[in-house]
Scaffold this motif. Structure first.
Motif, PDB file in Angstrom:
ATOM      1  N   LYS A  90      45.629  13.537 -15.546  1.00  0.00           N
ATOM      2  CA  LYS A  90      44.893  14.997 -14.677  1.00  0.00           C
ATOM      3  C   LYS A  90      43.365  14.462 -14.399  1.00  0.00           C
ATOM      4  N   ALA A  93      37.746  12.768 -15.478  1.00  0.00           N
ATOM      5  CA  ALA A  93      36.608  13.503 -16.884  1.00  0.00           C
ATOM      6  C   ALA A  93      37.600  14.278 -17.937  1.00  0.00           C
ATOM      7  N   VAL A  94      39.075  14.643 -17.754  1.00  0.00           N
ATOM      8  CA  VAL A  94      40.083  14.952 -18.758  1.00  0.00           C
ATOM      9  C   VAL A  94      40.155  13.955 -20.002  1.00  0.00           C
ATOM     10  N   ARG A 439      31.880  19.939 -17.953  1.00  0.00           N
ATOM     11  CA  ARG A 439      33.683  19.127 -18.474  1.00  0.00           C
ATOM     12  C   ARG A 439      33.238  17.506 -17.709  1.00  0.00           C
ATOM     13  N   LEU A 440      33.002  17.802 -16.427  1.00  0.00           N
ATOM     14  CA  LEU A 440      33.354  16.794 -15.234  1.00  0.00           C
ATOM     15  C   LEU A 440      31.746  15.266 -16.234  1.00  0.00           C
ATOM     16  N   TYR A 543      32.843  11.237  -9.125  1.00  0.00           N
ATOM     17  CA  TYR A 543      32.237  11.759  -9.438  1.00  0.00           C
ATOM     18  C   TYR A 543      30.947  12.840  -9.543  1.00  0.00           C
ATOM     19  N   ARG A 549      26.455  19.227  -7.818  1.00  0.00           N
ATOM     20  CA  ARG A 549      26.149  20.619  -7.369  1.00  0.00           C
ATOM     21  C   ARG A 549      26.151  21.248  -8.220  1.00  0.00           C
ATOM     22  N   ASP A 550      27.373  21.028  -9.068  1.00  0.00           N
ATOM     23  CA  ASP A 550      27.046  21.705 -11.078  1.00  0.00           C
ATOM     24  C   ASP A 550      25.612  21.714 -11.089  1.00  0.00           C
ATOM     25  N   THR A 553      23.928  24.813  -9.709  1.00  0.00           N
ATOM     26  CA  THR A 553      24.952  26.259  -9.611  1.00  0.00           C
ATOM     27  C   THR A 553      24.186  26.641 -10.775  1.00  0.00           C
ATOM     28  N   PHE A 557      21.159  30.005 -13.814  1.00  0.00           N
ATOM     29  CA  PHE A 557      22.156  30.420 -14.819  1.00  0.00           C
ATOM     30  C   PHE A 557      20.980  29.846 -16.054  1.00  0.00           C
TER      31      PHE A 557
ATOM     32  N   TYR B 168      37.043  40.291 -12.543  1.00  0.00           N
ATOM     33  CA  TYR B 168      36.216  39.230 -13.251  1.00  0.00           C
ATOM     34  C   TYR B 168      37.286  39.005 -15.164  1.00  0.00           C
ATOM     35  N   LEU B 178      43.429  26.507 -17.577  1.00  0.00           N
ATOM     36  CA  LEU B 178      42.822  25.461 -17.220  1.00  0.00           C
ATOM     37  C   LEU B 178      42.623  24.816 -18.207  1.00  0.00           C
ATOM     38  N   ARG B 442      34.442  30.294  -2.570  1.00  0.00           N
ATOM     39  CA  ARG B 442      34.580  29.276  -3.280  1.00  0.00           C
ATOM     40  C   ARG B 442      36.589  29.120  -3.790  1.00  0.00           C
ATOM     41  N   LEU B 455      42.070  17.796 -12.681  1.00  0.00           N
ATOM     42  CA  LEU B 455      41.466  18.972 -13.069  1.00  0.00           C
ATOM     43  C   LEU B 455      40.096  18.749 -13.409  1.00  0.00           C
ATOM     44  N   GLY B 456      39.390  17.933 -13.547  1.00  0.00           N
ATOM     45  CA  GLY B 456      37.877  17.630 -14.209  1.00  0.00           C
ATOM     46  C   GLY B 456      37.574  18.407 -12.415  1.00  0.00           C
ATOM     47  N   ILE B 457      37.629  17.666 -11.408  1.00  0.00           N
ATOM     48  CA  ILE B 457      36.631  18.277 -10.880  1.00  0.00           C
ATOM     49  C   ILE B 457      37.068  19.763 -10.129  1.00  0.00           C
ATOM     50  N   SER B 459      37.662  22.095 -12.406  1.00  0.00           N
ATOM     51  CA  SER B 459      37.265  22.368 -13.570  1.00  0.00           C
ATOM     52  C   SER B 459      35.919  23.427 -13.557  1.00  0.00           C
ATOM     53  N   ASN B 460      35.303  21.914 -12.720  1.00  0.00           N
ATOM     54  CA  ASN B 460      34.303  22.084 -11.514  1.00  0.00           C
ATOM     55  C   ASN B 460      33.822  23.280 -11.243  1.00  0.00           C
ATOM     56  N   ASN B 461      34.549  23.372 -10.138  1.00  0.00           N
ATOM     57  CA  ASN B 461      35.007  24.799  -9.098  1.00  0.00           C
ATOM     58  C   ASN B 461      35.364  25.377  -9.620  1.00  0.00           C
ATOM     59  N   GLU B 463      34.465  26.256 -12.621  1.00  0.00           N
ATOM     60  CA  GLU B 463      32.781  27.072 -12.971  1.00  0.00           C
ATOM     61  C   GLU B 463      32.329  27.644 -12.431  1.00  0.00           C
ATOM     62  N   SER B 464      31.700  26.890 -10.970  1.00  0.00           N
ATOM     63  CA  SER B 464      30.823  27.129  -9.832  1.00  0.00           C
ATOM     64  C   SER B 464      31.572  28.333  -9.788  1.00  0.00           C
ATOM     65  N   ILE B 467      30.045  31.251 -11.836  1.00  0.00           N
ATOM     66  CA  ILE B 467      28.610  32.355 -11.607  1.00  0.00           C
ATOM     67  C   ILE B 467      29.255  33.305 -10.600  1.00  0.00           C
ATOM     68  N   SER B 470      29.988  36.514 -11.725  1.00  0.00           N
ATOM     69  CA  SER B 470      29.189  36.891 -12.893  1.00  0.00           C
ATOM     70  C   SER B 470      27.705  37.394 -11.610  1.00  0.00           C
ATOM     71  N   GLU B 471      27.218  36.663 -10.897  1.00  0.00           N
ATOM     72  CA  GLU B 471      26.325  37.699 -10.136  1.00  0.00           C
ATOM     73  C   GLU B 471      27.150  39.082  -9.404  1.00  0.00           C
TER      74      GLU B 471
END
Lengths: 614, 493
Positions: A90, A93-94, A439-440, A543, A549-550, A553, A557, B168, B178, B442, B455-457, B459-461, B463-464, B467, B470-471
């Motif tokens: 996977k 990162a995970v 997480r990344l 990464y 980028r993370d 954004t 917040f 939402y 995920l 996105r 899955l790291g990438i 989950s990153n996507n 997360e963004s 955001i 939420s906006e």
């Protein structure tokens, strides 16, 4: 015993994973006198539930501990009898490492490591109470009518404070199956007001190895490529012979036996009032909560090389003994199983962690620290992580130095502490990767880089720091090198290149394994770099675009996150639903971020409150 | 100055009604924290015993000069629109009178003239309104159509927000799935966790695609529906313009934001307001090279108009064949001067996918529509001697003389196109449109789940993605959108 011998800088109460890590960390400060108090019946750093160290999210904590100079990674490597990389397919990162240990040897190694340290003493006895005496010193009254004095106290009592065990209708007081418990938290620490809440946890029955028929079961072998925890152990080194685990499943019959005996389950008939962990449910929980599922995985894990005991992972239960026996025997391979020790549940007192600061020290009582399961967490790694934070900060406090706090942005330890101290928990806390917003970045491979700034802050400057600095220098060297070298078109390993290609571009391509590519290229150049550094650089580059980028954004917040929230006025605000107001009143958020993290807060409330803040 | 930077401590004054044209009664608002007695010197009536939210009559005197006899009402903080103390005056609505009263307050008590939307901004600051309510308010106040007005109301009362909540919720489902796959796949089972994630991503996709669709519908049509007449000079554009105006002209007269190259009027069809624009004076054809700015403006006019009528003289029609246009109705004037075969007309209609009306003078021959009648301004309908000589109706493919009234055909075509747009329920608020398209972008750039997805990438996507979600529901409001929205408010609101 002379008065002086009874005076310590840091006294740790409890010799579990939190206590051992705290003692180990504090005793690295060579000027300090450290004392660890432990129950006589219980081995140091024992593993009363599952027999593995690590796992998703938890493996990251072990590596963070290790990079801080902690003990858990070293012990797990030495006592490891089965290594695995979880989430291997996977993405890096995970991915997390999990090591199954020989429990007996693990305790033995822990004991040997600690007792050899100068300035460290281990004492087997129970604590009656802790009192504050003059001059900011704590007096600890022991069961043998003696007392100790300590400038800092770290309470890591686990499930022992007011512990109550349950198997079916039987319940008896105790910290675990084979051991007494101590008085309740309120009695032990009489000068503090505690929140009246108890948690519960449970453990499955242990099975007799010789009574299991393994022939029909799927074996799962130890992965010889999985990387050992400790930074300075070669990744594939194994200290002990490796064993296999076996996979079996519950079936409809198993679950129907449990469902028929609902009235006999202490969890469901009112006998247990403590709140159990949602993320580590008992088999009863699974059977009643997920009625449509008729099968659950069970891993049969040997608890050691020389023991007959097998730990069946995933079926923790507190049903009566006869029910445990009959449901177990419906499971493939366990038809003739003999039970080594019955499963049970334990209820115990917990501390309200919102009264602690980020160093796990009580906000009002300087020098008093709490760590581990007593803080309402579950898991050895969570306990050890807190033990390190509390032990380190107790030592710093004893030396009148500034405490060290871990940021949730750069470690899972930081995530856990922040989660614990920023709001009251109403169920046992388990760490997993979803707890982090980052997480990344919070990976196993870069733990030694992420933690290095904290390690430097301690200023121990011992041999560990010397070796760590060597690794960090290598990292820096390789990182700058990677951005300079490119692959010429003559090299056809990566398909046809239109033009010379920078290695860093190549590492980002999803079709290649970045670690292998970088290792091959380094070999081609003919330099030698530590395996862990190669992996850390390769994965970092893979990464880096995503992480920056993370960050961007998230920074929008971040502005909102830190805005203060007046929870008292929110409680009176009729624009917020009654249910949300109840939760706000319970958790008393101080800023928007804490509010957002309260479970069950509706987005409408968030957006309304966000409106109030802008 | 951006509104978010203006001083929040001043007492502000503004005219909420009657500052531009004379009216019977005007409304002047004063907002800030003050005690009413502060203004006693100007009021004839004692202010010490004035109860909140009751109307009183008083004479206003400045330096011995009587300014007006007016009604006033005091709203005490926090029970007011802005959450501050508000004094509302209802003077006689002569523009000069209103200005004189406002100056008297500014001069005597150091008040500041309110900026656009400043009362509402204070209401937002004092938690009287949420940001999305402000967005609804802006839409409602500036609405040029019933549709826009209703959507403003929906936002103000929270209905639109509820449909965003669904998005939402679907997002939360993705996130949980995920997390299950990463953290608990040993407990749940790899395959089950994977399929849960795939399902939740698909469900999110359905909801966001629908919103994206609604957000990407050309909004000017629903917000400021503009009908445009264009074509070469001497084709009869202005004549047609005046002909329609003679009956549909709306009582609403002035239109803000019209450039002087174009003549625009409000017309009303079936209870909805439209802006009707004649591009007279701008030559759209390439042979008449005019200044670039004019071309740019007429092109943006073409883009922003939802209903376009090309008016061509029958003599120009061959040349027009080579151009590429996009329009909703073709009016061929001077039809008597050139005739086409039915096949030609059908081909033409199909090519542009629009109906064609062929117009010529009434047979008794009072003359064609001459250039002398092209001056803008109202022209008696009687002067437009037209007859529909033929019509090509795209829908049923019929060709032939049609007795229908030109005005009725025009009304029907406009209304049916307008309805087809608002029936899709377009989202009008620019910020929402922007955020929805950001969410959509996105979402579609998420990596697919097949094979070895990192899955790291992912989950990153996600997360963004979270955001921007939420906006949309208003959890996060970027500062710039605050300034943007208040710039659209009028002074006094």
């Amino acid at each position: 015993m002379s008065a002086l011998l009874n005076h310590f800088d840091v006294c740790i109460i409890g010799g579990g994973h939190a206590g051992v890590e705290a003692a180990w960390m504090a005793s690295q400060f060579s000027e300090l006198r450290i004392c660890l108090l432990s129950f006589p019946e219980v081995p140091i750093a024992s593993a009363p539930c599952n027999s593995s160290i690590g796992g998703v999210g938890k493996g990251q904590v072990v590596r963070e501990l290790d990079a801080m100079g902690g003990l858990m990674g070293i012990l797990a490597d030495r006592a490891g009898i089965h290594f695995r990389t979880l989430n291997e397919s996977k993405g890096f990162a995970v991915q997390s490492t999990r090591v199954q240990i020989d429990k007996e040897l693990y305790s033995q190694y822990a004991y040997q490591t600690l007792v050899g340290i100068p300035g460290f003493s281990l004492r087997y006895c129970a604590v009656q109470s802790i009192e504050r005496s003059a001059n900011d010193v704590f007096q600890i009254f022991l069961s043998d009518h003696e007392s100790l004095f300590a400038r800092c106290v770290v309470v890591t009592a686990g499930t022992f404070l007011g512990g109550l065990l349950h198997t079916g209708p039987e319940s008896w007081s105790g910290g675990r199956y084979d051991c007494q418990s101590s008085a309740g938290l309120q009695k032990v620490v009489p000068f503090l007001r505690f929140r009246d809440i108890r948690f519960k946890t449970g453990t499955p029955p242990r099975l007799q190895r010789s009574s299991i028929d393994f022939t029909s079961l799927v074996p799962q072998h130890s992965d010889s490529l999985a990387s050992a925890f400790h930074l300075f152990t070669p990744g594939r080194a194994r200290n002990l012979p490796q064993i296999a685990c076996y996979l079996t499943r519950t079936n409809e019959k198993t679950l129907s036996i449990i469902r028929e005996n609902k009235h006999r389950s202490p969890l469901f008939n009112g006998q247990i009032v403590g709140i159990g962990p949602r993320y580590c449910p008992s088999l009863e929980d699974k059977a009643f909560r997920y009625l449509d599922r008729d099968s659950h995985q069970i891993f049969l894990e040997p608890e050691g090389l020389s023991t007959e005991s097998i730990y069946p992972s995933g079926i923790s239960t507190s049903l009566p003994k006869d029910v445990q026996e009959s449901f177990l025997r419906t499971i493939s391979g366990l038809e003739a199983v003999e039970i080594f020790q019955y499963g049970y549940a334990v209820e115990y007192d917990v501390v309200d962690t919102s009264t602690l600061n980020h160093g796990l020290e009580h906000r009002e009582i300087s020098g008093l620290f709490f760590a581990g399961q007593i803080n309402g967490t579950s898991g050895y790694e969570e306990a050890a992580g807190q033990g390190l934070v509390a032990g380190l900060n107790a030592a710093l406090r004893a030396q009148k130095r500034e405490l060290i706090f871990f940021d949730r942005a750069d470690s899972y330890i930081g995530v856990m502490i922040d989660d614990l101290v920023s709001s009251q928990r109403d169920e046992p806390y388990r760490l997993f990767t979803a707890r982090s917003e980052n997480r990344l970045f919070l990976r196993e491979d870069n733990a030694f880089i992420r933690m290095s700034k904290y390690r430097r802050q301690i200023k121990l400057n011992n041999s560990f720091d010397f070796r760590l600095n060597g690794l960090l220098d290598e990292f820096e060297f390789l990182e700058s090198l990677v951005h300079k070298i490119s692959i010429s078109r003559e090299i056809s390993d990566y398909g046809i290149l239109d033009a010379p290609l920078g290695i860093s571009d190549l590492l980002k391509r999803p079709e290649f394994n970045p670690i292998k590519v970088l290792q091959d290229e380094i070999n081609r150049i003919g330099i030698s770099i530590s395996e862990r550094v190669v992996a850390a650089v390769a994965i970092m580059i893979k990464y880096e675009g995503h992480i920056s980028r993370d960050y961007e954004t998230n920074s929008r917040f971040a502005k909102l996150k830190v805005r203060a929230v007046d929870w008292k006025s929110l409680m009176m605000n009729k624009n917020i639903s009654y249910e949300c107001r109840q939760r706000i009143g319970k958790f008393m958020p101080e800023n928007f971020y804490q509010l957002q993290r309260i479970e069950g807060i509706r987005p409408a409330t968030l957006s309304y409150v966000a409106g109030l803040l802008t | 100055m951006a509104i978010s930077n203006s001083s929040q401590n001043d007492i502000i004054i503004g005219c909420s009604s009657g500052s531009i044209a004379n009216s019977a009664i005007s409304v002047v608002r004063i907002s800030g924290f003050f005690s009413l007695e502060k203004f006693q010197t100007i009021f004839f009536r004692p202010l010490s015993n004035v109860a909140p939210r009751k109307m009183y009559l008083s004479r206003i005197i400045d330096n011995g000069i009587i300014l007006d006899d007016l009604l006033f009402c005091f709203f005490q903080s926090p029970n007011s629109y802005s959450g501050e103390d508000i004094l509302e005056l209802y003077p006689h609505g002569n523009v000069l009178n209103v200005r004189r009263i406002i100056s008297a307050f500014i001069k005597n008590f150091g008040l500041r003239q309110a900026g656009p939307g400043e009362f509402t901004f204070r209401a937002l600051n004092n938690k009287k309104l949420s940001f999305s309510q402000v967005e609804g308010l802006e839409l409602l106040l500036n609405a040029n159509s019933h549709f826009a007005f209703n959507q403003g109301l929906q936002i103000l009362n929270g209905d639109l927000f509820r449909s965003y909540r669904k998005l939402y919720d679907e997002f939360i489902a993705i996130k949980s799935a995920l997390n299950l796959l990463i953290d608990f796949s040993e407990d749940v089972g790899e395959l089950e966790a994977k399929s849960l994630l795939a399902i939740s991503m698909r469900n999110f996709g359905v909801v966001i695609s629908d919103l994206y669709h609604r957000a990407s519908i050309q909004a000017p049509a629903a917000r400021v529906p503009r009908i445009l007449i264009f074509g070469p000079t001497n084709a009869g554009k202005s004549t047609f313009f005046n002909f329609i105006l003679s009956e549909n002209r709306s009582i609403v007269s002035s239109i803000a934001g019209t450039t002087r190259d174009f003549i625009s009027e409000n017309i009303e069809i079936d209870g909805d307001l439209f802006i009707f624009t004649d591009s007279a004076g701008v030559r759209d054809f390439a042979e008449n090279v005019i200044e670039e700015e004019g071309i740019r403006r007429s092109q943006s006019l073409l883009r922003d108009s939802f209903f376009k009528i090309l008016v061509l003289s029958a003599l120009d029609i061959e040349a027009a064949f080579c151009e590429s246009f996009d329009f909703d109705l073709l009016l061929v004037t001077h039809y008597e001067l050139h005739s086409f075969s039915n096949t030609q007309l059908m081909a033409f209609s199909q090519r542009y996918e629009c109906p064609i009306l062929l117009i010529g003078p009434i047979q008794n021959g009072l003359g064609s529509i001459g250039p002398d009648q092209q001056i803008s301004g109202p022209i008696e309908p009687a002067l437009f001697n037209y007859k529909i000589l033929g019509a090509v109706n795209l829908r049923d493919g019929s060709i032939g003389p049609d007795n229908s009234d030109l005005r009725r055909v025009f009304n029907e075509l406009v209304i049916s196109k307008y309805r087809s747009i608002v029936d899709k329920n377009p989202i009008l608020v620019d910020r929402h449109k922007y955020v929805i398209s950001a969410i959509y972008d996105r979402y579609i750039s998420l990596p697919s789940l097949d094979g070895c997805t990192d899955l790291g990438i992912l989950s990153n996507n996600i997360e963004s993605l979270g955001i921007v979600v939420s906006e949309l529901i208003g959890v996060v409001i970027p500062e710039d959108s605050l300034d943007l929205i208040f710039s659209k408010f009028c002074i006094g609101k």
